[in-house]
Write a protein that holds these residues in place. Structure first.
Motif, mmCIF file in Angstrom:
data_model
loop_
_atom_site.group_PDB
_atom_site.id
_atom_site.type_symbol
_atom_site.label_atom_id
_atom_site.label_comp_id
_atom_site.label_asym_id
_atom_site.label_seq_id
_atom_site.Cartn_x
_atom_site.Cartn_y
_atom_site.Cartn_z
ATOM 1 N N LYS A 44 0.803 -1.072 -0.006
ATOM 2 C CA LYS A 44 -0.122 -0.043 0.081
ATOM 3 C C LYS A 44 0.746 1.059 -0.092
ATOM 4 O O LYS A 44 0.790 2.273 -0.677
ATOM 5 C CB LYS A 44 -0.740 0.064 1.255
ATOM 6 C CG LYS A 44 -1.755 1.274 1.208
ATOM 7 C CD LYS A 44 -2.909 1.266 0.125
ATOM 8 C CE LYS A 44 -3.790 2.304 0.384
ATOM 9 N NZ LYS A 44 -3.169 3.778 0.359
ATOM 10 N N ILE A 45 2.001 1.297 0.871
ATOM 11 C CA ILE A 45 2.834 2.387 0.985
ATOM 12 C C ILE A 45 3.524 2.601 -0.659
ATOM 13 O O ILE A 45 3.325 3.982 -1.138
ATOM 14 C CB ILE A 45 3.897 2.163 2.108
ATOM 15 C CG1 ILE A 45 3.405 2.317 3.357
ATOM 16 C CG2 ILE A 45 4.846 3.334 1.822
ATOM 17 C CD1 ILE A 45 4.259 1.404 4.303
ATOM 18 N N ILE A 46 3.889 1.653 -1.285
ATOM 19 C CA ILE A 46 4.714 1.693 -2.429
ATOM 20 C C ILE A 46 3.654 2.084 -3.569
ATOM 21 O O ILE A 46 4.132 3.149 -4.501
ATOM 22 C CB ILE A 46 5.281 0.330 -2.692
ATOM 23 C CG1 ILE A 46 6.370 0.065 -1.831
ATOM 24 C CG2 ILE A 46 5.753 0.510 -4.317
ATOM 25 C CD1 ILE A 46 6.913 -1.509 -2.227
ATOM 26 N N LYS A 47 2.489 1.676 -3.460
ATOM 27 C CA LYS A 47 1.320 1.973 -4.443
ATOM 28 C C LYS A 47 1.117 3.473 -4.225
ATOM 29 O O LYS A 47 0.888 4.207 -5.216
ATOM 30 C CB LYS A 47 0.128 1.255 -4.311
ATOM 31 C CG LYS A 47 -1.136 1.332 -5.223
ATOM 32 C CD LYS A 47 -2.276 0.517 -5.100
ATOM 33 C CE LYS A 47 -3.286 0.939 -6.059
ATOM 34 N NZ LYS A 47 -4.397 0.221 -5.740
ATOM 35 N N ASP A 48 0.855 4.123 -3.133
ATOM 36 C CA ASP A 48 0.561 5.430 -2.872
ATOM 37 C C ASP A 48 1.763 6.312 -3.249
ATOM 38 O O ASP A 48 1.535 7.455 -4.067
ATOM 39 C CB ASP A 48 0.454 5.753 -1.412
ATOM 40 C CG ASP A 48 -1.157 4.978 -1.022
ATOM 41 O OD1 ASP A 48 -1.883 4.936 -2.015
ATOM 42 O OD2 ASP A 48 -1.302 5.014 0.255
ATOM 43 N N LEU A 49 3.058 6.026 -3.060
ATOM 44 C CA LEU A 49 4.099 6.678 -3.498
ATOM 45 C C LEU A 49 4.239 6.881 -4.890
ATOM 46 O O LEU A 49 4.753 7.907 -5.398
ATOM 47 C CB LEU A 49 5.373 6.070 -2.723
ATOM 48 C CG LEU A 49 5.509 6.479 -1.220
ATOM 49 C CD1 LEU A 49 6.535 5.545 -0.493
ATOM 50 C CD2 LEU A 49 5.453 7.692 -0.843
ATOM 51 N N MET A 50 4.405 5.746 -5.533
ATOM 52 C CA MET A 50 4.200 5.615 -7.163
ATOM 53 C C MET A 50 3.159 6.483 -7.618
ATOM 54 O O MET A 50 3.507 7.162 -8.704
ATOM 55 C CB MET A 50 4.312 4.067 -7.742
ATOM 56 C CG MET A 50 5.385 3.467 -7.159
ATOM 57 S SD MET A 50 5.482 1.620 -7.806
ATOM 58 C CE MET A 50 5.850 1.898 -9.563
ATOM 59 N N GLY A 51 1.769 6.143 -7.017
ATOM 60 C CA GLY A 51 0.694 7.303 -7.847
ATOM 61 C C GLY A 51 0.998 8.663 -7.281
ATOM 62 O O GLY A 51 0.463 9.418 -8.043
ATOM 63 N N SER A 52 1.960 8.962 -6.340
ATOM 64 C CA SER A 52 2.338 10.347 -5.991
ATOM 65 C C SER A 52 3.585 10.868 -7.004
ATOM 66 O O SER A 52 3.917 12.207 -6.803
ATOM 67 C CB SER A 52 2.530 10.660 -4.779
ATOM 68 O OG SER A 52 1.249 10.496 -4.217
ATOM 69 N N GLY A 53 4.169 10.031 -7.848
ATOM 70 C CA GLY A 53 5.104 10.529 -8.505
ATOM 71 C C GLY A 53 6.473 10.045 -8.298
ATOM 72 O O GLY A 53 7.503 10.374 -8.998
ATOM 73 N N TRP A 54 6.702 9.379 -7.047
ATOM 74 C CA TRP A 54 8.048 9.085 -6.786
ATOM 75 C C TRP A 54 8.465 7.596 -7.611
ATOM 76 O O TRP A 54 7.799 6.996 -7.927
ATOM 77 C CB TRP A 54 7.963 8.273 -5.476
ATOM 78 C CG TRP A 54 7.754 9.511 -4.357
ATOM 79 C CD1 TRP A 54 6.535 9.966 -3.945
ATOM 80 C CD2 TRP A 54 8.781 10.408 -3.713
ATOM 81 N NE1 TRP A 54 6.672 10.969 -2.866
ATOM 82 C CE2 TRP A 54 8.021 11.383 -2.851
ATOM 83 C CE3 TRP A 54 10.019 10.440 -3.652
ATOM 84 C CZ2 TRP A 54 8.532 12.398 -2.252
ATOM 85 C CZ3 TRP A 54 10.854 11.635 -3.160
ATOM 86 C CH2 TRP A 54 9.973 12.355 -2.445
ATOM 87 N N ASN A 55 9.547 7.606 -7.969
ATOM 88 C CA ASN A 55 10.126 6.628 -8.820
ATOM 89 C C ASN A 55 10.803 5.460 -8.142
ATOM 90 O O ASN A 55 10.908 5.698 -6.768
ATOM 91 C CB ASN A 55 11.300 6.926 -9.797
ATOM 92 C CG ASN A 55 12.627 7.496 -9.520
ATOM 93 O OD1 ASN A 55 13.184 6.919 -8.493
ATOM 94 N ND2 ASN A 55 13.081 8.747 -9.792
ATOM 95 N N ASP A 56 10.883 4.377 -8.581
ATOM 96 C CA ASP A 56 11.232 3.019 -7.952
ATOM 97 C C ASP A 56 12.601 3.256 -7.449
ATOM 98 O O ASP A 56 12.766 2.524 -6.009
ATOM 99 C CB ASP A 56 11.299 1.760 -8.876
ATOM 100 C CG ASP A 56 12.475 1.916 -10.204
ATOM 101 O OD1 ASP A 56 12.772 3.240 -10.385
ATOM 102 O OD2 ASP A 56 12.287 1.070 -10.952
#
Length: 217
Positions: free
Chosen positions: A22-34
Motif C-alpha cells: 500500500k505504501i509503495i502504491k501510494d508513493l508511485m501514484g504520487s510521482g516517486w520513482n522506483d
C-alpha cells in the motif's frame, strides 16, 4: 542519498501497520520513482538488504500492473538529495517533494477514513502545516519559516447543502521561481485557495505576487 521526508513517511506508515504494498502504491501514484522508493525503504528498514529485496519485487510488480491497466506514468522530477545549498532551485525542489509526500499521506488517510481531512471551516483555505499535516502523521514545513503549505477541502455538496465529508482537496505551496512549477499545476481558486499568484494576506504567508503551485484531487 535517500530523501529524509520520504524515509520519515515510510517509517510512520510502517508503524501504523500499513502494508508495504500500500505504501509503495501510494508513493508511485504520487510521482516517486522506483529508485527513490527503494532507497528510502532501505534506510527506513535500517539498511537491511534482505528486507530490501522483496521491496524491489513489490515495486516491479506494481509497475507491471500499472502498465497493464493503462495508467499513465507520472513525470519524474529532479532528485533533491537533501543537501541544500540554499539556492532557489533547491528550496523549490524541497517544496515540490513535500507536496508529493503529502499527496501520498492524503490517499492513505482517504483509504482509512473514506474522506480527506475537512477544512476547519467550509470553503476556507488554511495553513496545512498546522491544521492538516498533523492529522496525516507527517512533519513537513516550508524551507522558509515565514511561508507554509496551504490546504482547502470540498465541504459542500452540489446545491449548497452542507457536507461533512471532504471528497476532494486542493494542496499548495508558494514557489520562488515560476519556471520550477511542475506541469500538473492547478491554477484555480476552488475552496478558498488562490492557486495562481499570492494575494494580500495569502494563507501561504508568501508576499503578494508570489507564484503558487497547487494540486487538486
Amino acid at each position: 542519498m535517500a530523501n529524509k521526508q520520504l524515509i520519515d513517511y515510510i517509517k510512520q506508515e510502517l508503524s501504523k501497520q500499513t502494508s508495504k504494498e500500500k505504501i509503495i502504491k501510494d508513493l508511485m501514484g504520487s510521482g516517486w520513482n522506483d529508485k527513490e522508493i527503494s532507497e528510502a525503504f532501505d534506510s527506513a528498514l535500517g539498511g537491511d538488504k534482505k528486507s530490501s529485496l522483496p521491496i524491489k519485487k513489490i515495486i516491479i510488480g506494481i509497475g507491471i500492473f500499472v502498465v497493464l491497466i493503462g495508467l499513465a506514468v507520472l513525470a519524474y522530477y529532479v532528485f533533491y538529495d537533501g543537501a541544500s545549498d540554499g539556492s532557489v532551485s533547491d528550496r523549490d525542489a524541497e517544496r515540490i517533494e513535500g507536496i508529493r509526500v503529502a499527496q501520498a499521506a492524503l490517499e492513505t488517510y482517504f483509504d482509512q477514513n473514506g474522506e480527506y481531512p475537512g477544512a476547519s471551516e467550509p470553503i476556507v483555505c488554511e495553513n496545512a502545516e498546522e491544521n492538516v499535516f498533523p492529522a496525516l502523521g507527517i512533519n513537513i514545513s516550508d524551507p522558509n519559516p515565514d511561508w507554509n503549505f496551504i490546504y482547502g477541502a470540498s465541504n459542500f455538496r452540489e446545491g449548497g447543502l452542507v457536507d461533512t465529508n471532504a471528497d476532494d482537496y486542493i494542496l499548495g505551496v508558494a514557489i520562488e521561481e515560476e519556471a520550477n512549477i511542475p506541469d500538473d499545476d492547478t491554477p484555480s481558486d476552488d475552496w478558498g485557495c488562490e492557486c495562481d499568484l499570492a494575494n494580500a494576506n495569502h494563507p501561504s504567508g508568501a508576499p503578494e505576487g508570489t507564484p503558487i503551485y497547487c494540486v487538486k484531487k
